[in-house]
Every structure is written in structure tokens, then in C-alpha cells.
Motif scaffolding. Structure first.
Motif, PDB file in Angstrom:
ATOM      1  N   ILE A  45       0.820  -0.842  -0.221  1.00 33.10           N
ATOM      2  CA  ILE A  45      -0.143  -0.107   0.187  1.00 33.10           C
ATOM      3  C   ILE A  45       0.377   1.232  -0.307  1.00 33.10           C
ATOM      4  O   ILE A  45       0.623   2.157  -0.777  1.00 33.10           O
ATOM      5  CB  ILE A  45      -0.777   0.165   1.365  1.00 33.10           C
ATOM      6  N   LYS A  46       1.883   1.541   0.533  1.00 31.00           N
ATOM      7  CA  LYS A  46       2.973   2.100   0.608  1.00 31.00           C
ATOM      8  C   LYS A  46       3.259   2.780  -0.663  1.00 31.00           C
ATOM      9  O   LYS A  46       3.597   3.729  -1.220  1.00 31.00           O
ATOM     10  CB  LYS A  46       4.222   2.020   1.807  1.00 31.00           C
ATOM     11  N   SER A  47       3.547   1.466  -1.098  1.00 36.54           N
ATOM     12  CA  SER A  47       4.347   1.245  -2.510  1.00 36.54           C
ATOM     13  C   SER A  47       3.033   2.303  -3.704  1.00 36.54           C
ATOM     14  O   SER A  47       3.755   3.134  -4.367  1.00 36.54           O
ATOM     15  CB  SER A  47       5.085   0.287  -3.007  1.00 36.54           C
ATOM     16  N   TYR A 252       5.585  -3.158 -11.963  1.00 32.97           N
ATOM     17  CA  TYR A 252       6.408  -2.685 -10.959  1.00 32.97           C
ATOM     18  C   TYR A 252       8.529  -2.377 -10.447  1.00 32.97           C
ATOM     19  O   TYR A 252       8.663  -3.955 -10.940  1.00 32.97           O
ATOM     20  CB  TYR A 252       6.574  -2.518  -9.464  1.00 32.97           C
ATOM     21  N   GLY A 253       9.174  -1.859 -11.258  1.00 31.91           N
ATOM     22  CA  GLY A 253      10.478  -1.279 -11.032  1.00 31.91           C
ATOM     23  C   GLY A 253      11.510  -1.220 -12.722  1.00 31.91           C
ATOM     24  O   GLY A 253      12.105  -1.060 -13.092  1.00 31.91           O
ATOM     25  N   PHE A 254       9.869  -1.804 -13.443  1.00 32.93           N
ATOM     26  CA  PHE A 254      10.543  -1.530 -14.999  1.00 32.93           C
ATOM     27  C   PHE A 254      10.375   0.222 -15.510  1.00 32.93           C
ATOM     28  O   PHE A 254       8.888   0.453 -15.561  1.00 32.93           O
ATOM     29  CB  PHE A 254      10.385  -2.465 -16.216  1.00 32.93           C
ATOM     30  N   ARG A 255      11.233   0.319 -16.317  1.00 30.26           N
ATOM     31  CA  ARG A 255      10.591   1.430 -16.990  1.00 30.26           C
ATOM     32  C   ARG A 255       9.838   2.380 -16.570  1.00 30.26           C
ATOM     33  O   ARG A 255       8.947   3.207 -17.182  1.00 30.26           O
ATOM     34  CB  ARG A 255      10.074   0.983 -18.516  1.00 30.26           C
ATOM     35  N   LYS A 256      10.566   3.189 -15.269  1.00 26.94           N
ATOM     36  CA  LYS A 256       9.710   3.856 -14.643  1.00 26.94           C
ATOM     37  C   LYS A 256       9.419   5.110 -15.337  1.00 26.94           C
ATOM     38  O   LYS A 256       8.881   5.994 -15.321  1.00 26.94           O
ATOM     39  CB  LYS A 256      10.716   4.070 -13.492  1.00 26.94           C
ATOM     40  N   GLU A 257      10.467   5.986 -16.451  1.00 24.67           N
ATOM     41  CA  GLU A 257      11.038   7.167 -16.278  1.00 24.67           C
ATOM     42  C   GLU A 257       9.751   7.066 -18.029  1.00 24.67           C
ATOM     43  O   GLU A 257       8.973   8.122 -18.022  1.00 24.67           O
ATOM     44  CB  GLU A 257      12.185   7.599 -17.010  1.00 24.67           C
ATOM     45  N   VAL A 273       1.928  -4.522  -9.028  1.00 24.80           N
ATOM     46  CA  VAL A 273       2.730  -4.559  -8.332  1.00 24.80           C
ATOM     47  C   VAL A 273       3.098  -5.552  -7.539  1.00 24.80           C
ATOM     48  O   VAL A 273       2.029  -5.589  -6.422  1.00 24.80           O
ATOM     49  CB  VAL A 273       2.557  -3.076  -7.374  1.00 24.80           C
ATOM     50  N   PRO A 274       4.145  -6.364  -7.683  1.00 25.83           N
ATOM     51  CA  PRO A 274       3.579  -7.373  -6.514  1.00 25.83           C
ATOM     52  C   PRO A 274       4.544  -7.578  -5.392  1.00 25.83           C
ATOM     53  O   PRO A 274       4.841  -6.448  -5.075  1.00 25.83           O
ATOM     54  CB  PRO A 274       4.315  -8.968  -7.778  1.00 25.83           C
ATOM     55  N   PHE A 275       3.628  -8.294  -4.162  1.00 26.64           N
ATOM     56  CA  PHE A 275       3.773  -8.417  -2.564  1.00 26.64           C
ATOM     57  C   PHE A 275       4.038 -10.037  -2.234  1.00 26.64           C
ATOM     58  O   PHE A 275       3.199 -10.589  -3.062  1.00 26.64           O
ATOM     59  CB  PHE A 275       3.355  -7.556  -2.013  1.00 26.64           C
ATOM     60  N   GLY A 276       4.276 -10.518  -1.912  1.00 28.71           N
ATOM     61  CA  GLY A 276       4.825 -11.899  -1.012  1.00 28.71           C
ATOM     62  C   GLY A 276       6.160 -12.038  -0.031  1.00 28.71           C
ATOM     63  O   GLY A 276       6.926 -12.147  -0.869  1.00 28.71           O
ATOM     64  N   LYS A 277       5.809 -13.265   0.388  1.00 34.64           N
ATOM     65  CA  LYS A 277       6.574 -13.580   0.732  1.00 34.64           C
ATOM     66  C   LYS A 277       7.238 -15.363  -0.852  1.00 34.64           C
ATOM     67  O   LYS A 277       8.142 -15.216  -1.152  1.00 34.64           O
ATOM     68  CB  LYS A 277       6.459 -14.439   1.803  1.00 34.64           C
TER      69      LYS A 277
END
Length: 305
Positions: A45-47, A252-257, A273-277
Motif C-alpha cells: 500500500i505504501k508503494s 513494478y520496477g521496470f521502465r519507470k521514466e 505491483v507484486p508483493f508477498g513471501k
């Protein structure tokens, strides 16, 4: 040739249960933190808030797949429900993506359907949308059947069509009117069911994008290929397709610009945006797609102390 071998190597590693188990102990080291937004709902959620502040909308995915225990499927469902509640409470611009194998598809179809009903009931109550991720071909037809059944009751659910499959065009025809994410495809599939040549995959990708857009259906174009993005923009302009009928999606994390530039141009730009263990399989497939990202892993490994 080397690139193909590298891709096959990482796809092979992505299916290793031993390495996946070890990855959960390592946490998000080996560079995965650059493409995975933490392990908790709070972290993702922060991201999402940070991305929203840049004009980007999101879809979050609680990582995990190929679950074979009922308790794990129910637990994964609870996380999805809690994530939808957190999205609503935070007021962020964000949808949810799910994998049916994580929700019990390989255990029992009824269990998986019940879990999806629980998730979609929450999504409907919180005015949200859920995307069913497409997995490997062994689950392809089951996923389409599940979507068909769910669409009888819910209009806030869609899925993904992979351009490397020969059947993509015909399957898309049956899914007119349903919001779909269109992708090239990230799994290693047999030549019996999927194109193996990149040029043929790219060509089919543009064909199905145009096909779905021309039916008036909402279309999510998920690609990092700036050439395809420009072709889509031009096609939509020439055919008077409104910007509220489609969106671009990137990881998420790719080609941000490029993500931020597309948003500034007034297009909807959604970040997956993926998250988790259970991040290992996802991370390996990202390395398979873009072998140059092995540098992520090396930097993560060398800085883990």
C-alpha cells in the motif's frame, strides 16, 4: 541463441520447489526487492501511494501459485480480501490481480470458485475490480471456464489473453465486452500450442490488441515495448478510440521514466505491483523475459550484508 538458452534456464529454475522454499528464507534478497514491493500488505500500500502520487494507477498481486493444501488456499484468499479492504481504507487507485492456482484450482474447482466468490463479493462492496492472471497452458482452459462462470454473477472480473498462443484470436472473439489484459506471454509453452518466434508473437500481439479495441471492449495493453506502445497510440488516434477505453500496463520496477511519461501524456498508466513471501517464481520469470536483469540478482546478492 544464447538469449533463448538463458530464458529457458530461468524458466526451468522458476519451477524448482527446493529453490522456492529457500527463497522464502532468504527474503527479498538477490535483487527481488527491486521488482517486488515487500512482503506485507502495509508495504505494498505504501508503494501504491507513492506511484499514485506520480500519476500512476496500480494493480497489486499477492504472489503465490501452485498451492496444493486447502488451508493455504483459504489463507491466500484471506490475504486477497484483506488487501481489497486495505485498498479501500487507504483510498488509493488500485485493483487486484489473483492466480487461481493460489486459490485452490489444483485442489478442487468448487473450493477455488468459493474463494473467488468471497474475493469478488469484497471487491464489489468496495467498488473494485479483480483480474484473474493467466498461468501456464495446463490451466488455460480451466481459467476461461472459471471466468465464464464468474461473469454470470459479477461484472467486476476479467482475465488475461497471451499473444503467443495460437488460440488467442479465437478466444478473444468469445470474450468481447470483457475487460482484458493483453500480454505476449511469460511461460515456456510447447510449439503445439504457442508461437516460438518473437516476430510472430509480436505480430499476433498487435493483431489481438486491435481486435479487442475495435469491439469497443476495455483493453489493457501490458508491454514495456515502446514501439508497440506508439503503434497503439497511433491506431487509437486513427480509429477514434477514446482514451478511457484502454490503458497501458507495466511491471513494478521496470521502465519507470517511460511509465511516468505516458501518464503525463494523459493516458492511463497502470503499474502491476507484486508483493508477498512467495516471490521466487515471479522473479525467475522476470529474469527469463529480460536476461539483462540478472544484474538485479548480482547487486542484491553482493549487498545482502
Amino acid at each position: 541463441m544464447v538469449e533463448k538458452l538463458t530464458k529457458n534456464f530461468f524458466l526451468y529454475l522458476s519451477k524448482s520447489k527446493v529453490l522456492n522454499k529457500g527463497a522464502k528464507r532468504w527474503g527479498l534478497r538477490l535483487g527481488a526487492s527491486q521488482v517486488v514491493a515487500g512482503v506485507s500488505i502495509e508495504s505494498v500500500i505504501k508503494s501504491v501511494k507513492e506511484l499514485n502520487d506520480k500519476g500512476l494507477v496500480c494493480t497489486v498481486d499477492h504472489l503465490g501459485e501452485f498451492v496444493f493444501k486447502k488451508e493455504e488456499a483459504v489463507q491466500a484468499t484471506t490475504v486477497c480480501v484483506d488487501t481489497l479492504e486495505a485498498i479501500s481504507e487507504a483510498g488509493v487507485k488500485c485493483n487486484l490481480s489473483v492466480k487461481l492456482t493460489q486459490l485452490g484450482l489444483d485442489i478442487d474447482k468448487r473450493l477455488c470458485l468459493d474463494n473467488m466468490n468471497r474475493i469478488l463479493d469484497t471487491a464489489r462492496r468496495t467498488n473494485n475490480f479483480v483480474r484473474i492472471d493467466m498461468e501456464d497452458y495446463t490451466h488455460y482452459h480451466q481459467t476461461l471456464e472459471m471466468l465464464k462462470e464468474l461473469r454470470r454473477k459479477y461484472n467486476n472480473v476479467g482475465t488475461v489473453i497471451q499473444a503467443y498462443l495460437y488460440s488467442a484470436k479465437d478466444d478473444l472473439e468469445k470474450l468481447k465486452g470483457i475487460p482484458l489484459r493483453l500480454v505476449k506471454g511469460a511461460y515456456k509453452e510447447s510449439a503445439k500450442v504457442a508461437f516460438q518466434d518473437k516476430k510472430k508473437i509480436d505480430a499476433n500481439y498487435m493483431k489481438i490488441i486491435k481486435q479487442h479495441l475495435l469491439t469497443g471492449s476495455y483493453t489493457a495493453i501490458a508491454t514495456h515495448d515502446h514501439r508497440i506502445i506508439e503503434q497503439v497510440k497511433e491506431f487509437c488516434h486513427q480509429n477514434n478510440i477514446p482514451r478511457n477505453q484502454f490503458e497501458f500496463q507495466m511491471l513494478y520496477g521496470f521502465r519507470k521514466e517511460l511509465q511516468e511519461e505516458i501518464a503525463r501524456q494523459g493516458y492511463t498508466m497502470r503499474v502491476y505491483v507484486p508483493f508477498g513471501k512467495d516471490w521466487y517464481g515471479y522473479f525467475m520469470r522476470r529474469l527469463a523475459e529480460r536476461p539483462q536483469n540478472v544484474s538485479f540478482a548480482l547487486k542484491g546478492f553482493l549487498s545482502r550484508k
